[in-house]
Design an enzyme around this catalytic site. Structure first.
Site, PDB file in Angstrom:
ATOM      1  N   LYS A 106       0.877  -1.173   0.000  1.00 19.51           N
ATOM      2  CA  LYS A 106       0.000   0.000   0.000  1.00 19.51           C
ATOM      3  C   LYS A 106       0.911   1.218   0.000  1.00 19.51           C
ATOM      4  CE  LYS A 106      -3.374   2.723   2.399  1.00 19.51           C
ATOM      5  NZ  LYS A 106      -3.770   3.216   3.735  1.00 19.51           N
ATOM      6  N   GLY A 167      -8.393   9.444   9.324  1.00 22.61           N
ATOM      7  CA  GLY A 167      -8.795   9.533  10.720  1.00 22.61           C
ATOM      8  C   GLY A 167      -9.793  10.621  11.043  1.00 22.61           C
ATOM      9  N   ALA A 193      -9.707   5.814   3.816  1.00 25.42           N
ATOM     10  CA  ALA A 193      -9.583   6.980   4.702  1.00 25.42           C
ATOM     11  C   ALA A 193     -10.867   7.795   4.787  1.00 25.42           C
ATOM     12  CB  ALA A 193      -8.430   7.901   4.294  1.00 25.42           C
ATOM     13  N   GLY A 194     -11.184   8.202   6.019  1.00 25.11           N
ATOM     14  CA  GLY A 194     -12.277   9.126   6.271  1.00 25.11           C
ATOM     15  C   GLY A 194     -13.603   8.499   6.644  1.00 25.11           C
ATOM     16  N   ASN A 215      -9.600   1.751   9.260  1.00 25.20           N
ATOM     17  CA  ASN A 215      -8.810   1.559  10.469  1.00 25.20           C
ATOM     18  C   ASN A 215      -9.404   2.332  11.647  1.00 25.20           C
ATOM     19  OD1 ASN A 215      -5.203   1.708  11.227  1.00 25.20           O
ATOM     20  ND2 ASN A 215      -6.924   1.101  12.472  1.00 25.20           N
ATOM     21  N   SER A 216      -9.330   3.664  11.588  1.00 22.45           N
ATOM     22  CA  SER A 216      -9.722   4.487  12.735  1.00 22.45           C
ATOM     23  C   SER A 216     -11.160   4.252  13.178  1.00 22.45           C
ATOM     24  CB  SER A 216      -9.531   5.973  12.410  1.00 22.45           C
ATOM     25  OG  SER A 216      -8.180   6.261  12.141  1.00 22.45           O
TER      26      SER A 216
END
EC number: 2.8.1.10
Length: 264
Positions: A106, A167, A193-194, A215-216
């Site tokens: 990645k 995040g 992301a986001g 992830n977050s």
């Protein structure tokens, strides 16, 4: 009909369209339980974390690498030279985990420390080098349709446009560009992301994304394993909704009951 869970990246087939990160968890136990509940098969690992942090070595030991495919990432790299070097280290880590044929990376090149936005020029440069070295490159990019197409043309295995800054939990802020990328792409489009909640993951899948990386939203939830399960369900539901085909939006109402031949 196409199986909603079938995903092909770099010649390798996966039964889940949800990729999950391994950072930011409060405990290793939360991480392991979340990975299990997500039913993911691809998990991202920050190479710098494993290389420099003692807990990173523990990470390699705690994860069953016969069950999960490692996706090393170049997080923390600010230029193409760093990204190439870390990608090579990541490939060696994958081999150490028993995945001898794993050439995935990645690609993240992020000089911006405040908003963590990727550098398009250095990302393209690094991708060209890594592809020549035999990597299956999964580049993290802004939602830029021209850049996405260029990365596809040079041989990237996917394109990974951001929904919003890493995040931030702001969801999909640039749907119009993401839709263009999906429409024009001949390689899998993974929204990265986001995403903050399951409904946003489902929305990404409903508009035709091939997968999401989260992830977050999981790691920083009050109950990460439960959130992982919820997002797992939402990704499956979103994919099925895309394949089923939504009704057209209209500016007026359309009755669902018959208007003729009604007996009273």
């Amino acid at each position: 009909m196409e199986n909603y869970s079938s995903l092909l990246i770099g010649g390798k087939q996966f039964s889940s369209r949800l990729m999950v990160g391994t950072g930011k968890y409060k405990s290793t136990q939360d991480m392991v339980a979340s990975l299990s509940n997500s039913e993911t098969e691809i998990i991202t690992v920050a190479v710098r974390r494993i290389k420099n942090d003692q807990t990173g070595e523990n990470l390699l030991e705690k994860i069953n690498w016969e069950k999960y495919w490692m996706l090393p990432n170049t997080a923390g790299c600010v230029n193409s030279d760093e990204a190439v070097r870390i990608a090579i280290l990541g490939r060696e880590l994958a081999k150490l985990s028993g995945q001898e044929e794993n050439n995935f990376v990645k690609l993240e090149v992020i000089p911006d420390k405040k908003y963590l936005l990727p550098d398009p020029i250095e990302t393209l440069k690094a991708a060209e080098i890594l592809i020549k070295k035999g990597f299956a490159v999964l580049p993290y990019i802004n939602a830029d349709p021209i850049l996405a197409k260029r990365l596809e043309e040079i041989g990237c295995a996917t394109v990974m446009p951001l929904g919003s800054p890493i995040g931030s939990g702001q969801g999909l802020l640039n749907l119009s560009n993401i839709r263009i990328i999906i429409e024009n792409s001949k390689v899998p489009v993974i929204i990265d992301a986001g995403i903050g909640v399951p409904s946003e993951a489902s929305q990404a899948m409903e508009i035709g994304a091939d997968g999401v990386l989260i992830n977050s939203a999981i790691a920083q939830a009050a109950n990460p394993p439960l959130m992982a399960q919820a997002i797992n369900y939402s990704v499956k539901a979103g994919r099925q909704a895309f394949l089923a085909g939504r009704i057209k939006k209209q500016d007026f109402a359309v009755a669902s009951s018959p208007e003729k031949n009604i007996s009273i």
